[in-house]
Structures are given as C-alpha cells and as structure tokens.
Design a protein around this motif. Structure first.
Motif, PDB file in Angstrom:
ATOM      1  N   ALA D 103      25.222  83.794  86.490  1.00 40.55           N
ATOM      2  CA  ALA D 103      25.426  82.344  86.354  1.00 40.55           C
ATOM      3  C   ALA D 103      24.195  81.710  85.725  1.00 40.55           C
ATOM      4  N   LEU D 104      24.413  80.621  85.020  1.00 43.21           N
ATOM      5  CA  LEU D 104      23.301  79.836  84.504  1.00 43.21           C
ATOM      6  C   LEU D 104      22.985  78.744  85.511  1.00 43.21           C
ATOM      7  N   LYS D 105      21.721  78.542  85.727  1.00 45.04           N
ATOM      8  CA  LYS D 105      21.290  77.456  86.607  1.00 45.04           C
ATOM      9  C   LYS D 105      20.640  76.424  85.699  1.00 45.04           C
ATOM     10  N   LEU D 106      21.318  75.317  85.508  1.00 42.89           N
ATOM     11  CA  LEU D 106      20.859  74.325  84.534  1.00 42.89           C
ATOM     12  C   LEU D 106      20.397  73.071  85.254  1.00 42.89           C
ATOM     13  N   SER D 107      19.238  72.570  84.857  1.00 38.84           N
ATOM     14  CA  SER D 107      18.874  71.276  85.432  1.00 38.84           C
ATOM     15  C   SER D 107      19.762  70.233  84.763  1.00 38.84           C
ATOM     16  N   MET D 108      20.081  69.199  85.497  1.00 35.19           N
ATOM     17  CA  MET D 108      20.996  68.186  84.985  1.00 35.19           C
ATOM     18  C   MET D 108      20.564  67.712  83.595  1.00 35.19           C
ATOM     19  N   SER D 109      19.288  67.625  83.392  1.00 32.83           N
ATOM     20  CA  SER D 109      18.830  67.080  82.112  1.00 32.83           C
ATOM     21  C   SER D 109      19.088  68.059  80.963  1.00 32.83           C
ATOM     22  N   GLU D 110      19.344  69.313  81.275  1.00 30.24           N
ATOM     23  CA  GLU D 110      19.677  70.270  80.205  1.00 30.24           C
ATOM     24  C   GLU D 110      21.115  70.129  79.720  1.00 30.24           C
ATOM     25  N   ILE D 111      21.948  69.492  80.525  1.00 32.84           N
ATOM     26  CA  ILE D 111      23.339  69.300  80.098  1.00 32.84           C
ATOM     27  C   ILE D 111      23.327  68.172  79.079  1.00 32.84           C
ATOM     28  N   PRO D 112      23.712  68.450  77.852  1.00 30.93           N
ATOM     29  CA  PRO D 112      23.578  67.427  76.819  1.00 30.93           C
ATOM     30  C   PRO D 112      24.504  66.249  77.077  1.00 30.93           C
ATOM     31  N   ASP D 113      24.071  65.102  76.704  1.00 30.35           N
ATOM     32  CA  ASP D 113      24.942  63.940  76.724  1.00 30.35           C
ATOM     33  C   ASP D 113      26.041  64.191  75.691  1.00 30.35           C
ATOM     34  N   MET D 114      27.147  63.472  75.805  1.00 30.64           N
ATOM     35  CA  MET D 114      28.269  63.819  74.955  1.00 30.64           C
ATOM     36  C   MET D 114      28.696  62.648  74.091  1.00 30.64           C
ATOM     37  N   PRO D 115      28.078  62.539  72.909  1.00 28.66           N
ATOM     38  CA  PRO D 115      28.448  61.455  72.008  1.00 28.66           C
ATOM     39  C   PRO D 115      29.874  61.659  71.507  1.00 28.66           C
ATOM     40  N   LEU D 116      30.537  60.589  71.205  1.00 26.09           N
ATOM     41  CA  LEU D 116      31.882  60.647  70.654  1.00 26.09           C
ATOM     42  C   LEU D 116      31.910  61.636  69.503  1.00 26.09           C
ATOM     43  N   GLY D 117      32.849  62.574  69.535  1.00 23.58           N
ATOM     44  CA  GLY D 117      32.774  63.537  68.443  1.00 23.58           C
ATOM     45  C   GLY D 117      33.995  64.409  68.351  1.00 23.58           C
ATOM     46  N   GLU D 118      33.762  65.631  68.027  1.00 28.03           N
ATOM     47  CA  GLU D 118      34.848  66.569  67.762  1.00 28.03           C
ATOM     48  C   GLU D 118      35.650  66.870  69.023  1.00 28.03           C
ATOM     49  N   PHE D 119      36.920  66.989  68.841  1.00 25.49           N
ATOM     50  CA  PHE D 119      37.830  67.292  69.919  1.00 25.49           C
ATOM     51  C   PHE D 119      37.986  68.809  70.045  1.00 25.49           C
ATOM     52  N   GLU D 120      37.965  69.322  71.265  1.00 23.29           N
ATOM     53  CA  GLU D 120      38.114  70.760  71.476  1.00 23.29           C
ATOM     54  C   GLU D 120      39.551  71.074  71.871  1.00 23.29           C
ATOM     55  N   LEU D 121      40.297  71.653  70.959  1.00 18.65           N
ATOM     56  CA  LEU D 121      41.718  71.844  71.207  1.00 18.65           C
ATOM     57  C   LEU D 121      42.005  72.778  72.380  1.00 18.65           C
ATOM     58  N   ASP D 122      41.140  73.760  72.566  1.00 18.32           N
ATOM     59  CA  ASP D 122      41.482  74.763  73.580  1.00 18.32           C
ATOM     60  C   ASP D 122      41.361  74.249  75.013  1.00 18.32           C
ATOM     61  N   VAL D 123      40.780  73.102  75.214  1.00 18.90           N
ATOM     62  CA  VAL D 123      40.759  72.548  76.569  1.00 18.90           C
ATOM     63  C   VAL D 123      41.780  71.425  76.756  1.00 18.90           C
ATOM     64  N   LEU D 124      42.580  71.192  75.733  1.00 17.93           N
ATOM     65  CA  LEU D 124      43.522  70.073  75.805  1.00 17.93           C
ATOM     66  C   LEU D 124      44.435  70.182  77.020  1.00 17.93           C
ATOM     67  N   ALA D 125      44.986  71.368  77.273  1.00 18.17           N
ATOM     68  CA  ALA D 125      45.921  71.525  78.397  1.00 18.17           C
ATOM     69  C   ALA D 125      45.245  71.232  79.722  1.00 18.17           C
ATOM     70  N   LEU D 126      43.928  71.321  79.749  1.00 12.78           N
ATOM     71  CA  LEU D 126      43.209  71.101  81.003  1.00 12.78           C
ATOM     72  C   LEU D 126      42.859  69.626  81.208  1.00 12.78           C
ATOM     73  N   LEU D 127      43.344  68.802  80.303  1.00 14.41           N
ATOM     74  CA  LEU D 127      43.283  67.354  80.489  1.00 14.41           C
ATOM     75  C   LEU D 127      44.597  66.815  81.026  1.00 14.41           C
ATOM     76  N   TYR D 128      45.630  67.635  80.938  1.00 17.14           N
ATOM     77  CA  TYR D 128      46.955  67.154  81.308  1.00 17.14           C
ATOM     78  C   TYR D 128      47.182  67.318  82.809  1.00 17.14           C
ATOM     79  N   PRO D 129      48.047  66.486  83.385  1.00 15.32           N
ATOM     80  CA  PRO D 129      48.359  66.637  84.808  1.00 15.32           C
ATOM     81  C   PRO D 129      49.089  67.955  85.069  1.00 15.32           C
ATOM     82  N   SER D 130      48.919  68.482  86.251  1.00 21.88           N
ATOM     83  CA  SER D 130      49.618  69.709  86.627  1.00 21.88           C
ATOM     84  C   SER D 130      50.229  69.533  88.016  1.00 21.88           C
TER      85      SER D 130
END
Lengths: 303, 303, 303, 303
Positions: D103-130
């Motif tokens: 596992a990676l142990k990341l300090s919160m500050s290492e997680i990049p902020d997420m500016p409006l940008g490219e959409f990741e298609l492969d996680v689309l289904a994981l935005l939908y209700p189940s």
C-alpha cells in the motif's frame, strides 16, 4: 392542497340479525419481563368486553405484587393494564379468563348488497392508509386484481383467497417494521403481515378495514394472533387470510388501524420479554374449525 | 407476539392558564371540481369550533345549488361537508368565515417540566407510528440527535430547528405518498413533509404529536397549510417547522395522526380539482408575525 | 459474512446461427440544452457498432461549433460524446445516422434447452441486483409466479406476458428514482419501468438480464425507448414488455445493468433539456411489426 | 428521455508515487457448507493478485476432494472458485495464503487537488447509483452536509467522519437487503452498511466510489470485512468508516459497485453455511494500527 381519491362507498341498512353463535373459551396467558431500569408498561392482553364477548373468572396476577392501573379506551374499548416497574427485576404476569363469545354466522346471501348511499362517518378513518397498510399506493393493483368482482363482499373474499395463495406463511420472515408493501414484494410473512395486506387491499377498494389481535382456539404454534375485519353490508366481518384460525373461534383483544395501535406490550423504557405462554381452548369438546368450503359460504361477524 | 418499546413518558399537572391572545381572521376559500361520473365527496375546509376558535358569518355556497350534509367527527371535532354529485359537471364551492381564535402565548418557562408520572391514555395513539410518520424506524436517529436535550420541550425546539436547517422547502418536490423517511433521505419537501418529519421525530422520542391543517395568515403562496402539535407539559403546543407561518396565526381545520386523516377533499369516485383560491387575513391591521427570536422564547397553545 | 443464493443456472452450447434479418433505419435525434454555468456533459445517443449494427452517413452537429471528444467503452461498447460547455448558453445537438441491423429471428424451438452445465463468468454481474432491479427481494414472488415453467425461455415469456397484463403503461406516472419494487406495488410505469421489472424477475430466477436503450421504429409518442435482454440458450434475446415496439425494429444505443448505466445525458453540473426530437423509421416501406402471435413463436437476438 | 445530473468531476494528472509500504499477512479461512440437493457455488475468498498484492503459499483444500474450476474476472480481477456439488452432504473448504501488500501511505498534501479537466471514462459506472447505494436520492443531503468542503478529498474525509459519528455499529442489526437509505434512517449497521453509505454519499458528490471485501488484520470479532475506495486525485484511496480496521492492513478480495457484486459465496441452488473461521494476522510483530489522528493526515492507496 391535499386531496384523496377513494372509490364509491356503498353502505346499506342493517339487516335483521340471525341468532348468535355462543362459544366459550378458556384462556391463559403468561408473560415474564425483565426490567433493567425503571419502566412503565402497558399491556393489552385482556379481551374486550362488549355485547359479543362476556368475561367470567378473570384473574390478573402480577409478581412481585404491586398496585397497577386498568384503563379502557372509550373509543375502541381496548383494555390496558399499566404497570409502573420502579425497580429493576423480573416481572411475572399471569392472566386467566373464560370468555363467552356470540359471533354471528351469516350465510353470504344474508349480507346485504350495498347500493350507493349514505356515508358512515365513524368508519372514515378506517379507509385511510396507515403505517403498515399503504392503501394509497395500491389503488391500481387492487382495481386490476379485484375490481371486476361485483360486490364489496365478493371483493373481500377474493382478496383473502388471493393472499392465501400468493403469500407464504414463514415464521420469523418479517420484523416489526415490515409493511404491506414489503409483503407484496417479498411474498412471505406471519399473521400480522397477512392482516396488513388484507387491510391495505380492502381500503384501496374503498372498503373500511381494521386490524385486531386475539386469542385463537388451538393456534399452532401457540401465540397471540392477528386478523382483520371489514365493514361490509353494515357490519364488521371477520377474516383470517392465514387460514390458521377459524374466525368464529378468535377472542378479540385489541382493535386498531393496524399493528401500531395494538401492541401486546407498549413500554416506556426498555423491557425485555423472557418468556411467553398463550393458551386458548374452546370449551365445547365438539367444536370443530370451519372448513375452507364453509368459509366460502359463511361469514362471521361480531356486530 | 408484538411488542413496542417507547421511552419514558413524562406528563404533568396542567398549569394555570395565562390569558388568551384573541385574534380575528377573514377566510375565503374557493374550490372548483369537475366530476365526470357520479361521485360523493367530503370536504374538510371548515375550521373547528371549540373553546379556542369561534366562528361568525360562516357561509358555504355550492353551485349548482343542491342539498348536502354536514358532519362533525365526535372524537376529533373535524367538520365535513358531504356532497353527492349525481350528475357529471362542474361544482363550485365558495366558503367564507370569520374566525376568532384565542391562542395562548406561553413563555417557555411557563411550560411545566414533566416529571415521570401519570400516563395519559387519550394521547396514546399519537405516540404510535402512522402512514407518513414512521417513528418506529427513527428511534436511533432521534436519540442521537436530540436525546441529550434535557426536557421534552427542549427536544421539540431542537427538532424544529434541525428540520428548518436541514430540509429545503421546494414546491412540487414531493407527492401525496412521500413520507418522513423519504424526507430524511431527500432533504426537501413542502409543509406537509416538514410536519410529518417533526411528528415522526417527536414520537420517536416518546412525545405525542399530531398533524393539523389550517388557514395561515398571509401564507405565500396562498394555499392550505399544515403544521404539527406536540403534547408537552399538559398542553398541545403548535409548531411550524417551515417558518412560513406564525403558529399564533393559523386557524385549525382538521386534526389527525398525519395527512392521511385530514385531506381537504376525500372523494368516493374520481373528482378533478380545477381551481383553488385560499385567502386568510388577520383582521388586526397591526398584526405582525412572531419573529424567529420570539419563537425561541414563546410557545403557542390552543389548549 | 455475505452470501448470495441464486438458483441453478443452465447454459448450453451455442447452436448454429440461422441467417440474419437485415433491416435499415433512418434515425434523427435533436436535443437542445441550456447551461447556466460551465458544465461537462456526456451524451449516449449514438448506436453501438458491432457485428449486428452497421452505421452509415453518421453526422453529429453541435451548435455553437466546438471541439468535443468521442469515447467508446471497451467493455460495453457504449459510445459517448463528451462536451465541455465552458460558457452558459444554449447548445443544440443534431445527430443523424442510417443503421443496418442484422437481428436473428429464431423460432422458439431453435433456442436450445439449457441442461445444467458450465457457468458463464462474464454474465455473472447481470445476475446480481442493481439500483432499479432489486431481484434479491423477488425470489419468492418469481418462484411462485414463474417457477413452474419448465425452461428459462418459457419463464421469460411468462414474465413478459405477466408484466404486459399486470402493469399499466401511463406516461408521466413515474420518476427517475422509481424502481422495480415500486412498479410491483403501484402497477404502472413507462418503458423504463417495464424493463426494470422484467430484468428483476429474470434475475430472481437466475436468468441473466440487462437493460438497453434504443431507437424504436415508429415509437408513439416518439422518444428514446428502453427494453431488456436475457441470456438464454447461449444468446441475448430481446424483449419489450410494453409491446410498443417490435424487438427486431429497435436499434441499440446503450447497454447496462439498468437505467443508471445508460442515461441519454450525464451532466457534471446542471443542464436543462429544452427540447427533444427523436425519429426512427424503418427504410423498408413494407416493414410491419411482429404481431403478438408471432412474438409467442419467435425470438429476436443480436448475438 | 432519461438524463442524469452529476456535479463537476475534477480529475488530475497522476503524481509521482512515493515508495510503497510492504506488509505481510497470514490468512486462514475455513468454511463448512451443507448442500441438500445438487448445487453449483462460486466462492470469492482468494485475495486479488496485482502489483500491490503478491501471494505465496496459497493452498485451497476441498473435502470431499473433487475437481473444481478457478476463474479470474478479466475486468475486476476478482478470483472465483466454482464448485459443483452433485451430491448432498457437507463440503469443507480450507484456504490459506500469505499475502504481501504494498500500500502507499500518502500524506494528504500529496494527493493533488483536482482542477476541472479530463473525464475518466473507466470510472463512470462508479459514479452511478447501485443496488445498495442510492446516490441518486442523496444529492441534496450530500450537498448540504458536505458541499462546503473545498476539495473532493476533504469531502470524503468529512463523509467518513460523519458516518463514524452518526451511525452505530450494531452486529446483527441489518440484513442482506439493507441499503444506504435504510442506514440513513435507522442509523445503525455493520461494515457493509457503513461502506454502502460512504459510497452513496461520495457518488452523490460526483466522487467515484466502489466497494471491496477483504481480510483485515485482527478484526474483532473475526469475519470478512468490507470497506470502500474513492477515486480522488488520480488514485483509489481506501477508507473504513467503521474504524475497525486500518486501511493499510486490509487485504483486498473482491471489488465491485457494492455488496451485490462481491458475495463471499454465490450459490446456484440452496446452500447452508454451517461454520466459518476467518483469521488475518500481520506477520510483522511490531505492526500497529494507524491511529485516528494519523488517519486525519494520511491516506492509503493501492494504485
């Protein structure tokens, strides 16, 4: 703006009463509760007293002995014993009574047809949806399945038959929050669920319906029982969609809109049921349950 | 075996009544319905008559003119007009009345604390869950959010405040089958939903609560209104979690367990509402709504 | 410990394919959206491209003109147009295409029976319950209503027939959160609800089922359509329980577990649909819909 | 016309990876099932094999000895053992393995902020209700409770904290059909319910989220565990809202949209679980769980 749409309510004049059917039952009920902190609880285990239920030899014992209060609800006639358990400990209740009931056994043809007519205000609340009987969502289903039957009486008969063939009686399959919607989806339940579904479907067809708890002759396994009543032809007719009891052999305890109104025990504070014994036995040794065929021809009423 | 666990009910002796707060309202209500087939309908639009609501200049007009029946429910005091529309067509109802109310304005400190004591049987049914107020599922939530407040009065205040800050008032966001569970999940609704959630949370804390419809002074947009009452300190206290009305300026129409009991119109057969006008105006030109700050200090009661 | 109980899954070897049924459709779709703030949206309006759907003359116009990105999901084959609307305003989309489909028309007897055998891992997820298809609650109901039919194929046929006779198609009767449970209780819905109920019942009987959106020939009123597919006899067979379309005349757009997966438009930010036009016309002037009788004998498959 | 509104999805470029955190676990799992009729069942008890989980000394024993089939889902990497139990009887499964995770142990500050940008298609289904995560109903609630937090990372942290303080962990309080809606109302549940609610709230805020089962170091009481992952800053970050495990000490078994996808055992026919033993022990004797304070500062990722 809130508006409720019901279908045409048909009522009728009360027909002449056929002679009642007297029956006697010996009832014993024992309950052991443990209180871990001060708790007030209300028991609703005494049968109602009215023109169709006469009680004799009633005996209520509470151990440890202590004063307690009896109440009778003026509207429903439900009878409560209120116990204030100020000390933690085990509370034993033993209740015994002999009840003589005088149910009416009416042939279907004696139930008058219900031409469009006068509205009965006192049953209005029993047309409305309640916690476990969401009749407001069942209008389409009820109309499609039972709308074609010509009279309210035939509709109720069809509902009871439908429930008994489409829902499985499975002990332990439901909880205290299960409602008629759940039963329609899951297709299993216990007496409480069968009664709730029956009530919901009747109300959806504009037939007033209510829930009652009772002591049923030789119920197997022994327990408190729950059935329902419908207001048809100017009377309350009794139905048990589970088929476990015969409606003429059920002594009425509490009556309400649904199970929310007639808990055996309502406690203000936590109270644990440790043991329960319920016995109800018809005293006529020759008594025999009405058969399914008879229940196609005959209705039982207490009013 | 059915058993309901409630928490400790605290009641109290009735305190001496402070002088009532008289107010007069001019109310007008117009309803146009279209019937496409014979239909019987019951309107529940007349304010209750009791020691806190005096009616004068009441005028009910039905066009086409025809006989109709008035009923008053003996238990709730709700007043119904029953109309039998034998012919298809448009039915215009115009209702006007002046109502003098005498609400009590109690400072919070006047509401007695409620030591463990006598149980009030006549409010028992208002502790039980109902169709749109599933208090039987909310015990944990209510205990976690409001259990720490010391008295039932403070609990109700906290509930009203919580609802008003956590639920959005959004016209048209809910339907006639929306319940308190839905509102907890979807966090939006109209007056009916705010009242249902308030009732459900109170009952879950063992505080008797009921629903009422009413005419509210200068409600915007004009419509029938719905609020709730809680039985605290020996009185029914009035609450409007939407903040749209001031509880002292609501004339009571129907009271019930929830919206199921107090529809403006219950029709036996299909009936379409074409137009509705509701006006309620305080006749005192100086009347001003209680402010949020005042409602932190003051309770309104009709009993 | 989580454990799921399904019933016996029967599969089979793939039979020889009968010749496909070529058909051509002219499709036009126009969508006008208003964005009030920057928004990214994904359209799923292009038909799939696979061995059963060949596309020609495809034309996608966006006004105002701007670059946008096309994606094809590698697992499902669903095709998306991603539009980044950085400016508020109105966005007009016009999409036109001619699609040649080659559905298989199989007589029921050509669908092989499915002896107990090999498990197909890639359809496993389509046996599990999904957002709008709560098959995990429908085991009893499905077994009681359809368990007696001997083969999965006959079970699906019976399900489609049952839905079509027990559920009313009522435009506007449901919302985007309506699920198969609701439809079972309320007995009304639109194409989406019919498909969800069909899928839930099939999965409850251990028949893999999935949802698809499509363009249906001469759908009335014109709109996007939704149907479902079941994995029976080694193929995906197509069903429309609404009866509004003929399964051979539906061009597939998106495929998923249920409607959650195949929205026409998924927007990241608020976007309002102002206008929608959908036209789908079979180019063979002699085309006629399969009759109900034919659909008792014939199955349509794309695989 | 079906349309789904999500909020703005923010993504980012993948930051440089900090060195992974290697850990070794000894896992033993024993399951005894009784089959009363022929049944096929699929076990999903083997940890995944990927760049973050290396398996050694894997041993799967089935008594009675018989051939069985292993599958690995090509999309999810979930690993199944398919057992065809043609004879009624008791089936003992014993599975042992040593897993080295990184596992990676990341300090919160290492997680990049997420500016409006490219959409990741492969996680689309994981935005939908189940099935168990009805995010489509939680938009308002999530926006009101967590909308003010500035970044998706802070939103997820707030969600985990909110769940852990508002939901009670109560063994046996829920069933296999309990969903995130129920948990919001009833405010109690087990690991599965905590994960479902976390997932639903994240998706309602447009943060892709998925469910996974796992073996957790010294889980008490010992059992399979369930947690969730969110796609934030270009990685899957791991969360356990129950606080029972430390996300760095959970070996991943199955990943899916929710519990529907990753049952420990999916049986085609009835199968009864008689006994279950699950042991997971970190082999480093000095291992200590991340404290609550550390988990405010540090995120764990497997990607």
């Amino acid at each position: 703006m809130q508006c409720t749409t019901l279908r045409i309510l048909k009522t009728s004049t009360l027909p002449l009463l056929p002679p009642a059917l007297p029956m006697r039952f010996q009832i014993t009920c024992e309950l052991d509760y443990t209180a871990t902190a001060p708790v007030i609880f209300l028991l609703n285990i005494r049968p109602k007293i009215n023109s169709h239920q006469m009680l004799t030899d009633e005996k209520f014992t509470l151990v440890p002995q202590m004063p307690h209060v009896q109440h009778t609800d003026p509207v429903t006639g439900n009878r409560f014993d209120q116990i204030t358990a100020q000390l933690p400990g085990v509370y034993h209740i033993r209740y015994q009574v002999i009840v003589e009931t005088s149910a009416l056994k009416l042939s279907m043809s004696e139930i008058p047809d219900m031409p469009l007519g006068e509205f009965e205000l006192d049953v209005l609340a029993l047309l409305y949806p309640s916690r476990y009987c969401q009749s407001d969502r069942l209008g389409n289903l009820a109309a499609k399945l039972f709308g074609e039957f010509e009279t309210p009486l035939k509709q109720v008969q069809a509902i009871v038959k439908w429930i008994s063939s489409h829902i499985d009686y499975v002990s332990g399959s439901t909880t205290s929050t299960t409602s008629s919607e759940d039963t329609l989806v899951e297709r299993q339940g216990v007496c409480r669920d069968f009664a709730h579904l029956g009530i919901a479907l009747c109300r959806a067809l504009n037939i007033p319906a209510r829930y009652f708890t009772g002591y049923a002759h030789e119920l197997n396994p022994p327990d408190f029982h729950a059935c329902f009543e419908t207001w048809v032809g100017g009377r309350w007719l009794l139905w048990d969609a589970t088929g476990l009891s015969s409606p003429d052999a059920v002594v009425h305890i509490g009556t309400g809109r649904d199970a929310a109104d007639v808990s055996v025990c309502t406690s203000f504070g936590y109270l644990q049921l440790d043991r329960q014994t319920v016995i109800c036995q018809a005293l006529d040794p020759d008594y025999r349950k009405l058969s399914e065929e008879e229940l196609q021809q005959v209705c039982i009423s207490h009013s």
